[in-house]
Design an enzyme around this catalytic site. Sequence first.
Site, PDB file in Angstrom:
ATOM      1  N   ASP A 188      32.947 -30.800  40.656  1.00 14.52           N
ATOM      2  CA  ASP A 188      34.317 -31.056  40.642  1.00 14.52           C
ATOM      3  C   ASP A 188      35.218 -30.480  41.781  1.00 14.52           C
ATOM      4  O   ASP A 188      34.761 -29.220  42.369  1.00 14.52           O
ATOM      5  CB  ASP A 188      35.043 -30.712  39.523  1.00 14.52           C
ATOM      6  CG  ASP A 188      36.034 -31.474  38.942  1.00 14.52           C
ATOM      7  OD1 ASP A 188      37.127 -31.703  39.654  1.00 14.52           O
ATOM      8  OD2 ASP A 188      35.918 -32.214  37.832  1.00 14.52           O
ATOM      9  N   GLU A 230      35.312 -41.048  22.629  1.00 14.30           N
ATOM     10  CA  GLU A 230      35.731 -39.356  22.361  1.00 14.30           C
ATOM     11  C   GLU A 230      35.293 -39.103  20.808  1.00 14.30           C
ATOM     12  O   GLU A 230      35.859 -39.863  20.101  1.00 14.30           O
ATOM     13  CB  GLU A 230      37.169 -39.323  23.015  1.00 14.30           C
ATOM     14  CG  GLU A 230      37.426 -39.328  24.250  1.00 14.30           C
ATOM     15  CD  GLU A 230      38.598 -39.072  24.775  1.00 14.30           C
ATOM     16  OE1 GLU A 230      39.355 -38.332  24.291  1.00 14.30           O
ATOM     17  OE2 GLU A 230      39.195 -39.616  25.834  1.00 14.30           O
ATOM     18  N   GLY A 278      45.836 -49.567  11.774  1.00 15.83           N
ATOM     19  CA  GLY A 278      46.508 -48.327  11.850  1.00 15.83           C
ATOM     20  C   GLY A 278      47.769 -48.677  12.748  1.00 15.83           C
ATOM     21  O   GLY A 278      48.294 -49.598  12.821  1.00 15.83           O
ATOM     22  N   CYS A 308      41.377 -45.162  27.341  1.00 12.43           N
ATOM     23  CA  CYS A 308      40.445 -46.492  27.685  1.00 12.43           C
ATOM     24  C   CYS A 308      41.035 -47.713  27.261  1.00 12.43           C
ATOM     25  O   CYS A 308      41.231 -48.401  28.264  1.00 12.43           O
ATOM     26  CB  CYS A 308      39.027 -46.293  27.154  1.00 12.43           C
ATOM     27  SG  CYS A 308      38.473 -44.626  27.406  1.00 12.43           S
TER      28      CYS A 308
HETATM   29  C1  UGA Z   1      36.549 -46.222  23.580  1.00 17.47           C
HETATM   30  C2  UGA Z   1      35.187 -47.215  23.296  1.00 17.47           C
HETATM   31  O1  UGA Z   1      35.006 -47.178  21.959  1.00 17.47           O
HETATM   32  C3  UGA Z   1      33.932 -46.566  23.940  1.00 17.47           C
HETATM   33  O2  UGA Z   1      32.801 -47.506  23.848  1.00 17.47           O
HETATM   34  C4  UGA Z   1      34.138 -46.342  25.629  1.00 17.47           C
HETATM   35  O3  UGA Z   1      33.253 -45.988  26.135  1.00 17.47           O
HETATM   36  C5  UGA Z   1      35.390 -45.624  25.754  1.00 17.47           C
HETATM   37  O4  UGA Z   1      36.521 -46.243  25.127  1.00 17.47           O
HETATM   38  C6  UGA Z   1      35.748 -45.638  27.447  1.00 17.47           C
HETATM   39  O5  UGA Z   1      36.047 -46.620  27.882  1.00 17.47           O
HETATM   40  O6  UGA Z   1      35.658 -44.618  27.854  1.00 17.47           O
HETATM   41  P1  UGA Z   1      37.590 -44.264  22.818  1.00 17.47           P
HETATM   42  O7  UGA Z   1      38.840 -44.746  23.392  1.00 17.47           O
HETATM   43  O8  UGA Z   1      37.158 -42.762  22.985  1.00 17.47           O
HETATM   44  O9  UGA Z   1      36.319 -45.019  23.121  1.00 17.47           O
HETATM   45  O10 UGA Z   1      37.897 -44.186  21.226  1.00 17.47           O
HETATM   46  P2  UGA Z   1      37.783 -45.388  20.174  1.00 17.47           P
HETATM   47  O11 UGA Z   1      36.840 -44.919  19.107  1.00 17.47           O
HETATM   48  O12 UGA Z   1      37.071 -46.626  20.555  1.00 17.47           O
HETATM   49  O13 UGA Z   1      39.156 -45.504  19.711  1.00 17.47           O
HETATM   50  C7  UGA Z   1      40.159 -46.320  20.613  1.00 17.47           C
HETATM   51  C8  UGA Z   1      41.556 -46.385  19.734  1.00 17.47           C
HETATM   52  O14 UGA Z   1      41.219 -47.470  18.728  1.00 17.47           O
HETATM   53  C9  UGA Z   1      42.131 -45.116  18.824  1.00 17.47           C
HETATM   54  O15 UGA Z   1      43.195 -45.131  18.943  1.00 17.47           O
HETATM   55  C10 UGA Z   1      41.365 -45.630  17.442  1.00 17.47           C
HETATM   56  O16 UGA Z   1      42.274 -45.045  16.428  1.00 17.47           O
HETATM   57  C11 UGA Z   1      41.562 -46.919  17.608  1.00 17.47           C
HETATM   58  N1  UGA Z   1      41.037 -47.797  16.410  1.00 17.47           N
HETATM   59  C12 UGA Z   1      39.628 -47.799  16.406  1.00 17.47           C
HETATM   60  C13 UGA Z   1      41.465 -48.409  15.380  1.00 17.47           C
HETATM   61  O17 UGA Z   1      42.951 -48.395  15.259  1.00 17.47           O
HETATM   62  N2  UGA Z   1      40.822 -49.014  14.483  1.00 17.47           N
HETATM   63  C14 UGA Z   1      39.516 -48.908  14.371  1.00 17.47           C
HETATM   64  O18 UGA Z   1      38.858 -49.741  13.711  1.00 17.47           O
HETATM   65  C15 UGA Z   1      38.927 -48.410  15.531  1.00 17.47           C
END
Ligand code: UGA
Length: 438
Positions: free
Chosen positions: A31, A156, A257, A264
């Site tokens: 980095d 994450e 939610g 992302c």
């Molecule tokens: C997301 C993708 O899930 C990963 O596969 C991807 O690698 C990552 O982006 C990326 O591009 O780096 P992340 O943003 O860490 O991962 O988290 P998620 O678990 O996907 O949640 C994203 C958002 O959606 C959060 O705000 C979460 O609360 C919301 N969410 C998720 C909901 O409101 N309902 C759900 O059923 C699932």
Amino acid sequence: MKRISVIGTGYVGLVTGAGLSDFGNNVICTDIDEDKINQLLASDIPIYEPGLKELVDRNVSAGRLSFSTDISASVKNSEVVIIAVWTPMGDNGEADLTAVKSVAKMIGENLNGYKVICTKSTVPIGTGKKIKQIIEKTSGGSNEFDVVSNPEFLREGSAVKDFLLPNRIVIGSESEKAQKVMKQVYRPLFINETPIVSTNVVTAETIKYASNAFLAVKISYINELANLCDTTGADVHIVARGMGLDGRISPKFLHPGPGFGGSCFPKDTHALVQMAAEKEVEMQVVSAAISSNSIQWQKITKKLDILFADSLEGRTVAVLGLTFKANTDDVRQSPATPIINHILENNGHVKAYDPEGIDNMKMLFPDIDYCDTHEEAVNGADGVIVMTEWHEFRGMDLKKVAELMNGNIIVDARNILDPKELKRNGFIFDNVGRPNVK
Ligand code: UGA
């Protein structure tokens, strides 16, 4: 096993570097940020990610993982160079490629024999081609390299598990030699029969955006269904279960939610729409998901306003959960931000608590009242709003919460509290799409 350098020690770069060293590769994570590298050299992990410290420590001790700010030297020493620098959202919704381009230039300047140059950063479709051109130019016309797109799908909060046990590995490269090298990099997974999708660069780049945008669409869809359930008396969780048992639909990412946040989905959905627009293609479904998500938080503040009879003035609201989801300290694009703004704009008082996200939220809201425990946050509050699905909040002693509070209003924006328990403890409450249990 391969000699690998990973450029960029954000959460993707660090998890990738540590994970690949766990697979037996020899990895240097690099980095330009000296503070970050010094922190890592001192065995201090700059982000909160469950299991990451153990993974890093284990591989540093085994001599397979190291850290450096000397990016040129580590590129020269490596057979595979992984680009994992950030690609923030630009002014028009497009991904900003400044960091990726400068890394590509630097790789070209240090090319000293055949290397596989692999992008893990989420980059716009067509970036692989640009990286190739930059490296060709800065290396003085060398063709001693191949470009690979190897998108990351880790979340994450469960990034380590997602990396070590992925659903699939996507390897995009027109070169058979590079495909072979990448399969060696992921050898333990290959042996475990993790599905590997081998394709060309542009298809791999598309898979990443297509996957994130699809999940974002799914969330916006269930959020809109929850909003409908709010008016009809249906229970959205049973609707989601009833839908999800159909293997074609799947129950995952059907949890309603306050809207999706993080670094992302908001960025990648905008980038996809923007990229398509440049090619005169309309992504109407993804655009609708973005627009639906941009107002979902208002459904939550409306519930709060209704329970407070439209007057938050002088009222104290405990905001439980500041991060965009549980198990992270990341508050980027967190739905808690507009909620806090709404309370403050209406002259309410905020008492905020989060198990990991307080330090980051302090940068956005330096002046609100931060608490060390959820008990301290609810103490004396007129209302509580649960914004993040931390286990700690699921397991709250509602009897004690009721005793500590001044009022009895709760908005559960994640549907993690038991409505019967809430009722039993005398709360006036609302949640998302579960009107029949009140
Ligand atoms: C997301 C993708 O899930 C990963 O596969 C991807 O690698 C990552 O982006 C990326 O591009 O780096 P992340 O943003 O860490 O991962 O988290 P998620 O678990 O996907 O949640 C994203 C958002 O959606 C959060 O705000 C979460 O609360 C919301 N969410 C998720 C909901 O409101 N309902 C759900 O059923 C699932």
